[in-house]
Design a protein around this motif. Structure first.
Motif, PDB file in Angstrom:
ATOM      1  N   PHE A 154     -11.065 -43.957  15.696  1.00  0.00           N
ATOM      2  CA  PHE A 154     -11.095 -43.395  17.199  1.00  0.00           C
ATOM      3  C   PHE A 154     -12.141 -42.146  17.227  1.00  0.00           C
ATOM      4  N   LEU A 155     -12.074 -41.471  16.231  1.00  0.00           N
ATOM      5  CA  LEU A 155     -13.007 -40.120  16.023  1.00  0.00           C
ATOM      6  C   LEU A 155     -14.403 -40.622  15.448  1.00  0.00           C
ATOM      7  N   ASN A 156     -14.559 -41.883  15.086  1.00  0.00           N
ATOM      8  CA  ASN A 156     -15.767 -42.367  14.551  1.00  0.00           C
ATOM      9  C   ASN A 156     -15.978 -41.809  13.044  1.00  0.00           C
ATOM     10  N   PHE A 157     -14.938 -41.515  12.302  1.00  0.00           N
ATOM     11  CA  PHE A 157     -14.764 -41.183  10.828  1.00  0.00           C
ATOM     12  C   PHE A 157     -15.739 -39.944  10.739  1.00  0.00           C
ATOM     13  N   PRO A 158     -15.091 -38.867  11.363  1.00  0.00           N
ATOM     14  CA  PRO A 158     -15.870 -37.448  11.047  1.00  0.00           C
ATOM     15  C   PRO A 158     -15.753 -37.168   9.434  1.00  0.00           C
ATOM     16  N   THR A 159     -16.628 -36.379   9.187  1.00  0.00           N
ATOM     17  CA  THR A 159     -16.677 -35.903   7.801  1.00  0.00           C
ATOM     18  C   THR A 159     -16.295 -34.384   7.661  1.00  0.00           C
ATOM     19  N   HIS A 160     -16.475 -33.886   8.773  1.00  0.00           N
ATOM     20  CA  HIS A 160     -15.834 -32.256   8.579  1.00  0.00           C
ATOM     21  C   HIS A 160     -15.047 -32.118   9.936  1.00  0.00           C
TER      22      HIS A 160
ATOM     23  N   ASN B  30     -11.378 -38.043  -1.908  1.00  0.00           N
ATOM     24  CA  ASN B  30     -12.707 -37.740  -2.108  1.00  0.00           C
ATOM     25  C   ASN B  30     -13.148 -37.144  -1.004  1.00  0.00           C
ATOM     26  N   PHE B  31     -14.314 -36.098  -1.193  1.00  0.00           N
ATOM     27  CA  PHE B  31     -14.885 -35.753  -0.174  1.00  0.00           C
ATOM     28  C   PHE B  31     -16.244 -35.120  -0.930  1.00  0.00           C
ATOM     29  N   LYS B  32     -17.355 -35.075  -0.184  1.00  0.00           N
ATOM     30  CA  LYS B  32     -18.523 -34.422  -0.984  1.00  0.00           C
ATOM     31  C   LYS B  32     -18.265 -32.993  -0.486  1.00  0.00           C
ATOM     32  N   LYS B  33     -18.296 -32.089  -1.662  1.00  0.00           N
ATOM     33  CA  LYS B  33     -18.476 -30.587  -1.425  1.00  0.00           C
ATOM     34  C   LYS B  33     -19.801 -30.159  -1.209  1.00  0.00           C
ATOM     35  N   THR B  34     -19.938 -29.549   0.110  1.00  0.00           N
ATOM     36  CA  THR B  34     -21.078 -28.927   0.754  1.00  0.00           C
ATOM     37  C   THR B  34     -21.671 -27.890  -0.154  1.00  0.00           C
ATOM     38  N   ASP B  35     -22.695 -27.586  -0.215  1.00  0.00           N
ATOM     39  CA  ASP B  35     -23.408 -26.722  -1.186  1.00  0.00           C
ATOM     40  C   ASP B  35     -23.582 -25.684  -0.365  1.00  0.00           C
ATOM     41  N   LYS B  36     -22.777 -25.086   0.274  1.00  0.00           N
ATOM     42  CA  LYS B  36     -22.691 -23.792   1.204  1.00  0.00           C
ATOM     43  C   LYS B  36     -22.588 -22.611   0.437  1.00  0.00           C
ATOM     44  N   ILE B  37     -23.166 -21.624   0.857  1.00  0.00           N
ATOM     45  CA  ILE B  37     -23.011 -20.088   0.488  1.00  0.00           C
ATOM     46  C   ILE B  37     -22.502 -19.312   1.444  1.00  0.00           C
ATOM     47  N   LEU B  38     -22.131 -18.026   1.147  1.00  0.00           N
ATOM     48  CA  LEU B  38     -21.855 -17.278   2.118  1.00  0.00           C
ATOM     49  C   LEU B  38     -23.070 -16.480   2.751  1.00  0.00           C
TER      50      LEU B  38
END
Lengths: 228, 228
Positions: B127-133, B146-154
């Motif tokens: 229903f939500l169209n398979f959100p990833t975040h 499983n999920f792709k860990k985003t390459d985020k930084i502070l």
DNA sequence: ATTATTTTTTAGCCTAATCTAAATTTATTT
DNA sequence: AAATAAATTTAGATTAGGCTAAAAAATAAT
């Protein structure tokens, strides 16, 4: 003439289930309900019911005198109607938006009805466009606990050569609902009563130009509204 | 190489909450987590944690040896990731469909994450169209966990004269999220770091052509993705 | 290498919600 | 009206989850 619940009552799931049961068995909370009736409905023991009913009485959610069953107070009635409201709104959501069929919704709604969040239920109501009935044709109480009781009758009470529209079910067991699906009977389906057999109470119906024989058990569990 | 959970494990809300906490504190279940850390996070007593961890070990959901903390087993990890998946999917639903703001969703999602129904969660996902975040930028595990860990930084780690996009928050408290709202910082917002003060760690940002000074506390709790 | 401190566990108690078995009250039949 | 049956309540256990306080183990500091 408003009912004010000043301090929000903290309810456990179990307490909520008891209130809901007393609400249903007691005709929306107007009648007193016996200990045994509650126990049977909830598939628990009478002694457990006695304990819980005492606790609910302590919290002024039911009136209880030994050996005389329990009856919801105004506050208890309000809480019970809110639970039923939530249950039925979630059922609508499941059917309309998540592709559930009407025989699959009950168990999940039974869980969802306990979620506590005023905003959630108000917004869900709006999202669903303020539905008045759930997928089984049962009315959804409004925020104040009111609902218009539909003037429905059992199909078994219809005379032959009359027409009606299916507006609800009395038995909402999965088996019965699946039977109705297989026989193309849904809410809003027009049904013409061709004939009634007096010896076994069975009926011959006409639905979408097809003739179908149904048993007394079926006609005794299907609510209809007569059409002139 | 599949993980089969033959008989579906019956979990209480409390057990689920413990698994979720161990999952989060133990870096998605890879590290062992101390009794005290769990107790602090869950605002409960260490003795209660010991009891529960023993029970979870009994059920083979965590590995536990006295005085050495608890680590999720594969089965435990799978269950924990499902809870997180449900939590985050519900958060998306609340924000996208029921007009909740990102600071309001947590408490309700905390309740909704315990609803048991495979069909419900699969259908909600669709229903939500398979959100990833989720609305805070946190990844939603798939059915396998499983999920792709985003390459985020502070944000605090960005140099001056660089650009980035807001992709998540570390602190998702209501207060912080409201602060971000007031300052027009949302997921996807482009931020240019104009300057950094070395003495207090504060930063001058440019957002939508407006200059804004933020404290070290803020830049230490906002995740961004660098843009070249 | 001993203390001292922190962490963790154990032991014992508490509440909510359930159960069984026995006692009691109400209802029903002779 | 007494006897029987059915419904209801009480008393005493149990299980899950939590708490406090004391004991034990691990860690840190002298």
């Amino acid at each position: 003439m408003y009912l004010c619940i000043s301090k929000t009552v903290r309810m456990t799931h179990s307490e909520e289930n008891y209130l809901k049961t007393i609400y249903h068995l007691g005709n929306y909370g107007v009648q007193s309900v016996s200990t045994n009736a509650i126990a049977e409905q909830m598939e628990t023991k009478a002694s457990s019911v006695t304990d819980m009913v005492k606790k609910l009485a302590e919290k002024d959610l039911v009136n209880y005198k030994k050996y005389q069953g329990a009856k919801l107070t105004e506050v208890g009635k309000k809480i019970a109607s809110t639970i039923v409201r939530k249950h039925r709104l979630w059922e609508v959501f499941l059917v309309e938006n998540l592709n559930f069929s009407w025989d699959e919704v009950h168990d999940v709604a039974e869980q969802l009805e306990h979620i506590q969040s005023k905003k959630l239920i108000d917004q869900l109501d709006a999202f669903l466009n303020f539905p008045t009935h759930d997928p089984h044709g049962d009315p959804i109480p409004d925020k104040e606990g009111n609902f218009k009781k539909t003037d429905k009758i059992l199909l078994s009470q219809m005379d032959h050569n009359t027409s009606c529209i299916c507006v609800g079910v009395k038995d909402s067991s999965s088996d019965f609902l699946k039977y109705l699906d297989r026989n193309s009977i849904a809410l809003g389906t027009e049904i013409v009563v061709i004939s009634k057999e007096s010896f076994d109470g069975s009926m011959m119906l006409q639905i979408d130009n097809c003739r179908k024989a149904i048993s007394k058990e079926v006609s005794n569990n299907l609510y209809v509204k007569s059409v002139l």
